[in-house]
Every structure is written in structure tokens, then in C-alpha cells.
Design a protein around this motif. Structure first.
Motif, PDB file in Angstrom:
ATOM      1  N   VAL A 124       1.688  19.849  44.145  1.00  0.00           N
ATOM      2  CA  VAL A 124       3.112  20.039  44.422  1.00  0.00           C
ATOM      3  C   VAL A 124       3.879  18.877  43.801  1.00  0.00           C
ATOM      4  CG1 VAL A 124       4.884  20.417  46.180  1.00  0.00           C
ATOM      5  CG2 VAL A 124       2.511  21.065  46.658  1.00  0.00           C
ATOM      6  N   ALA A 125       5.017  19.186  43.190  1.00  0.00           N
ATOM      7  CA  ALA A 125       5.928  18.153  42.694  1.00  0.00           C
ATOM      8  C   ALA A 125       7.295  18.380  43.320  1.00  0.00           C
ATOM      9  CB  ALA A 125       6.041  18.195  41.173  1.00  0.00           C
ATOM     10  N   VAL A 126       7.929  17.313  43.783  1.00  0.00           N
ATOM     11  CA  VAL A 126       9.264  17.413  44.368  1.00  0.00           C
ATOM     12  C   VAL A 126      10.217  16.481  43.626  1.00  0.00           C
ATOM     13  CG1 VAL A 126       8.357  18.027  46.642  1.00  0.00           C
ATOM     14  CG2 VAL A 126       8.846  15.632  46.145  1.00  0.00           C
ATOM     15  N   LEU A 127      11.455  16.955  43.477  1.00  0.00           N
ATOM     16  CA  LEU A 127      12.569  16.130  43.010  1.00  0.00           C
ATOM     17  C   LEU A 127      13.655  16.304  44.054  1.00  0.00           C
ATOM     18  CD1 LEU A 127      11.068  17.316  40.323  1.00  0.00           C
ATOM     19  CD2 LEU A 127      13.057  16.409  39.136  1.00  0.00           C
ATOM     20  N   THR A 128      13.928  15.262  44.807  1.00  0.00           N
ATOM     21  CA  THR A 128      14.833  15.364  45.945  1.00  0.00           C
ATOM     22  C   THR A 128      16.148  14.645  45.665  1.00  0.00           C
ATOM     23  OG1 THR A 128      14.041  13.354  47.040  1.00  0.00           O
ATOM     24  CG2 THR A 128      12.792  15.381  47.425  1.00  0.00           C
ATOM     25  N   SER A 129      17.073  14.763  46.606  1.00  0.00           N
ATOM     26  CA  SER A 129      18.349  14.040  46.536  1.00  0.00           C
ATOM     27  C   SER A 129      19.085  14.291  45.221  1.00  0.00           C
ATOM     28  CB  SER A 129      18.137  12.537  46.750  1.00  0.00           C
ATOM     29  OG  SER A 129      17.549  12.289  48.007  1.00  0.00           O
ATOM     30  N   HIS A 130      18.962  15.536  44.710  1.00  0.00           N
ATOM     31  CA  HIS A 130      19.680  15.962  43.508  1.00  0.00           C
ATOM     32  C   HIS A 130      19.272  15.191  42.255  1.00  0.00           C
ATOM     33  CE1 HIS A 130      22.438  16.773  47.025  1.00  0.00           C
ATOM     34  NE2 HIS A 130      22.136  17.979  46.603  1.00  0.00           N
ATOM     35  N   VAL A 131      18.043  14.689  42.245  1.00  0.00           N
ATOM     36  CA  VAL A 131      17.546  13.977  41.064  1.00  0.00           C
ATOM     37  C   VAL A 131      17.631  14.857  39.826  1.00  0.00           C
ATOM     38  CG1 VAL A 131      15.406  13.131  39.990  1.00  0.00           C
ATOM     39  CG2 VAL A 131      16.062  12.331  42.257  1.00  0.00           C
ATOM     40  N   ALA A 132      17.430  16.162  39.983  1.00  0.00           N
ATOM     41  CA  ALA A 132      17.455  17.063  38.826  1.00  0.00           C
ATOM     42  C   ALA A 132      18.780  16.983  38.070  1.00  0.00           C
ATOM     43  CB  ALA A 132      17.196  18.499  39.278  1.00  0.00           C
ATOM     44  N   VAL A 185      -1.228  21.552  38.522  1.00  0.00           N
ATOM     45  CA  VAL A 185      -2.316  22.499  38.310  1.00  0.00           C
ATOM     46  C   VAL A 185      -1.714  23.890  38.132  1.00  0.00           C
ATOM     47  CG1 VAL A 185      -3.937  21.121  39.672  1.00  0.00           C
ATOM     48  CG2 VAL A 185      -2.585  22.919  40.795  1.00  0.00           C
ATOM     49  N   PRO A 186      -2.419  24.816  37.460  1.00  0.00           N
ATOM     50  CA  PRO A 186      -1.925  26.192  37.396  1.00  0.00           C
ATOM     51  C   PRO A 186      -1.662  26.734  38.796  1.00  0.00           C
ATOM     52  CG  PRO A 186      -3.746  25.885  35.876  1.00  0.00           C
ATOM     53  CD  PRO A 186      -3.664  24.631  36.702  1.00  0.00           C
ATOM     54  N   GLY A 187      -0.484  27.296  39.000  1.00  0.00           N
ATOM     55  CA  GLY A 187      -0.112  27.780  40.330  1.00  0.00           C
ATOM     56  C   GLY A 187       0.494  26.717  41.215  1.00  0.00           C
ATOM     57  N   GLY A 188       0.537  25.457  40.744  1.00  0.00           N
ATOM     58  CA  GLY A 188       1.160  24.389  41.514  1.00  0.00           C
ATOM     59  C   GLY A 188       2.651  24.622  41.664  1.00  0.00           C
ATOM     60  N   ARG A 189       3.238  24.015  42.676  1.00  0.00           N
ATOM     61  CA  ARG A 189       4.631  24.303  42.988  1.00  0.00           C
ATOM     62  C   ARG A 189       5.544  23.134  42.633  1.00  0.00           C
ATOM     63  NH1 ARG A 189       5.123  25.633  48.863  1.00  0.00           N
ATOM     64  NH2 ARG A 189       3.473  24.103  49.039  1.00  0.00           N
ATOM     65  N   LEU A 190       6.734  23.494  42.167  1.00  0.00           N
ATOM     66  CA  LEU A 190       7.806  22.549  41.880  1.00  0.00           C
ATOM     67  C   LEU A 190       8.959  22.857  42.831  1.00  0.00           C
ATOM     68  CD1 LEU A 190       9.364  20.433  40.189  1.00  0.00           C
ATOM     69  CD2 LEU A 190       9.947  22.301  38.607  1.00  0.00           C
ATOM     70  N   VAL A 191       9.425  21.852  43.568  1.00  0.00           N
ATOM     71  CA  VAL A 191      10.478  22.036  44.568  1.00  0.00           C
ATOM     72  C   VAL A 191      11.574  21.016  44.277  1.00  0.00           C
ATOM     73  CG1 VAL A 191      10.963  22.323  47.025  1.00  0.00           C
ATOM     74  CG2 VAL A 191       8.602  22.547  46.195  1.00  0.00           C
ATOM     75  N   PHE A 192      12.815  21.499  44.118  1.00  0.00           N
ATOM     76  CA  PHE A 192      13.902  20.565  43.844  1.00  0.00           C
ATOM     77  C   PHE A 192      15.228  21.146  44.316  1.00  0.00           C
ATOM     78  CE2 PHE A 192      13.781  23.186  40.014  1.00  0.00           C
ATOM     79  CZ  PHE A 192      15.125  23.375  39.686  1.00  0.00           C
ATOM     80  N   ASP A 193      16.223  20.275  44.377  1.00  0.00           N
ATOM     81  CA  ASP A 193      17.564  20.679  44.785  1.00  0.00           C
ATOM     82  C   ASP A 193      18.576  20.257  43.724  1.00  0.00           C
ATOM     83  OD1 ASP A 193      17.361  17.953  45.216  1.00  0.00           O
ATOM     84  OD2 ASP A 193      18.300  17.965  47.181  1.00  0.00           O
ATOM     85  N   ALA A 194      19.651  21.020  43.648  1.00  0.00           N
ATOM     86  CA  ALA A 194      20.791  20.701  42.785  1.00  0.00           C
ATOM     87  C   ALA A 194      22.024  21.285  43.460  1.00  0.00           C
ATOM     88  CB  ALA A 194      20.607  21.281  41.392  1.00  0.00           C
ATOM     89  N   ARG A 195      23.158  20.661  43.253  1.00  0.00           N
ATOM     90  CA  ARG A 195      24.392  21.197  43.834  1.00  0.00           C
ATOM     91  C   ARG A 195      24.856  22.413  43.040  1.00  0.00           C
ATOM     92  NH1 ARG A 195      24.837  15.684  43.599  1.00  0.00           N
ATOM     93  NH2 ARG A 195      25.080  14.546  45.574  1.00  0.00           N
ATOM     94  N   ASP A 196      25.303  23.413  43.748  1.00  0.00           N
ATOM     95  CA  ASP A 196      25.813  24.627  43.127  1.00  0.00           C
ATOM     96  C   ASP A 196      27.195  24.346  42.529  1.00  0.00           C
ATOM     97  OD1 ASP A 196      26.674  27.149  42.439  1.00  0.00           O
ATOM     98  OD2 ASP A 196      26.185  28.071  44.362  1.00  0.00           O
TER      99      ASP A 196
END
Length: 251
Positions: free
Chosen positions: A100-108, A129-140
């Protein structure tokens, strides 16, 4: 200065005092927790609020950030010794090492240039890894959050651990094609005044989806807020849970 909240020791302390645990942290922790004992990457980990909590939850966690002052604060947190800390960017990530990879606090949103965002997504795809998850936030961008970044609506007082108080507000200095320039102003109780400027990119849902597809990610879930609200009916967020493609790719 640019990005003073991450580079200047005094402003790092202010950032840490202002940005406490919230519903966004609960969301990220819950999503990561869907993979027990995961190998987790926190890219743009900052002062490590969530990073350390994920390690305390039984995950093997690596925190990566280019700002040395922020990482110094992260390492000093109770439990910081459980995390592997790396000063740098996504280019340093090992291949196929994370679930799992996370980018929090609007880092994206700090990846303003499309080419830079594409390179970062490619690095993340390589690191997962194949099938691994990416989770992040961004302001709309439809929420037009930057319109509230003015000396009246953004006025706030921040109490530091030593009891000192900081008066802060934000001003926008430019808006163009989804890119917003702004400056944070800080007045300390001892008379010191500091300013910190930054630039953020506000990508639409369609732009985020397209960039993820190009990087070999499939969007699993996309919310408008931390309580799983539909886009446009939450807190003005675009909260993305994507999955890395299952076919190996060479970048």
C-alpha cells in the motif's frame, strides 16, 4: 520562503500544532488496515503523524519526504524508531516492495506539472506489488477552496506546545488553469513574523482518473469526503483508492 512549514524548524512546529489527527487520518488508517501487516509507503510523510500510527498498528512502514526539518520532527516522535525514514523523493523508491502507498494531506497537489505527476505515479507503480493499492487525497476544484484563503476567512490562532500563540492567515497571489499560488503569514507572540509561499495544482476527477489509467492504475473507489460521501457531497475532497495493474510493466 517556499514551503516553510516543512523546511523551517519553527514553522514545522507550527504545522505540527495546527495539523492534528482528524477524520482524514482515520480514513487512511482504515483503508491501510484492510491489508493486515502491510508493507506501507507514506510518500510525503511530513512530520510523521500518520506514519508512526500506521507502524504502531502493526504495519511495516517507510516514510519518504524531501524536507529534512520535517523528517527530523518525524524521527523524534514517540514510536518514530519503528519507521524507516528516507529523505528524498519517489525516484529513490525500491521496486515491488510495498503493498500500500499513501499520499496524505493533499501531497498529490504539490506535483503541479503534469510530467512531474506522471513520473511520480510511475515511481509509485514500480514500487507497488501487482494489485497493490494507492490511496491519496486532493481538493476538488469544483469546491473552489482557494476562495476562502483570504485574510478574513483563513484567520486563525495556533497554540504551540510551550503555550506560545501564533496568529496566521493565508492570501492567494495567483490563480491560473487549475494552479493556485498562495502565501501563509505567521505572527509569533515574541514578535517574529514569517511567511511561507507554495503552489498547488487542482486536478479534476476526470484528470486524476486519466493520469492513473496512464500509469497502469485502476480506480477502485473515489469519494467526495472522509465518510465515503459521493463526489460533490462531502468536504470538497477527491479521495482516491486505486489498484496497481496486475501485469508487470517496465518503466
Amino acid at each position: 520562503m517556499r514551503h516553510g512549514e516543512f523546511q523551517h524548524p519553527r514553522l514545522v512546529e507550527v504545522y505540527d500544532a495546527e495539523c492534528r489527527w482528524g477524520p482524514d487520518d482515520d480514513f487512511f488508517q482504515a483503508v491501510v488496515g484492510e491489508t493486515p501487516a502491510a508493507r506501507v509507503l507514506d510518500l510525503g510523510c511530513g512530520t510523521g503523524r500518520l506514519t508512526v500510527a500506521l507502524a504502531a498498528s502493526g504495519h511495516t512502514v517507510t516514510g519518504v519526504d524531501p524536507a529534512g526539518a520535517s523528517l527530523a520532527a518525524a524521527r523524534a516522535r514517540p514510536g518514530g524508531e519503528r519507521v524507516t525514514w528516507i529523505e528524498g523523493t519517489s525516484v529513490l523508491l525500491p521496486s515491488g516492495m510495498f503493498d500500500v502507498a499513501v499520499l496524505t494531506s493533499h501531497v498529490a497537489q504539490f506535483f503541479v506539472d503534469d510530467a512531474e505527476w506522471a513520473r511520480t505515479l510511475a515511481d509509485l507503480r514500480r514500487a507497488l506489488v501487482p494489485g497493490g493499492r494507492l490511496v491519496f487525497d486532493a481538493r476538488d476544484p469544483a469546491d473552489r477552496r482557494w476562495e476562502r484563503w483570504n485574510p478574513v476567512d483563513s484567520q486563525r490562532r495556533i497554540t504551540l506546545p510551550d503555550g506560545g500563540e501564533v496568529r496566521a492567515w493565508t492570501t492567494v497571489t495567483g490563480v491560473r488553469d487549475g494552479v493556485v499560488d498562495f502565501t501563509h503569514h505567521y505572527h509569533f507572540s515574541d514578535g517574529e513574523r514569517l511567511v511561507s509561499s507554495a503552489t498547488l495544482r487542482f486536478r479534476t476527477e476526470a484528470e486524476l482518473r486519466d493520469s492513473l489509467t496512464r500509469a497502469d492504475f485502476a480506480v477502485d473507489r473515489l469519494y467526495g469526503g472522509w465518510r465515503h460521501e459521493p463526489v460533490g457531497h462531502g468536504e470538497g475532497e477527491l479521495v482516491v483508492v486505486a489498484r496497481a495493474g496486475t501485469l508487470a510493466r517496465v518503466f
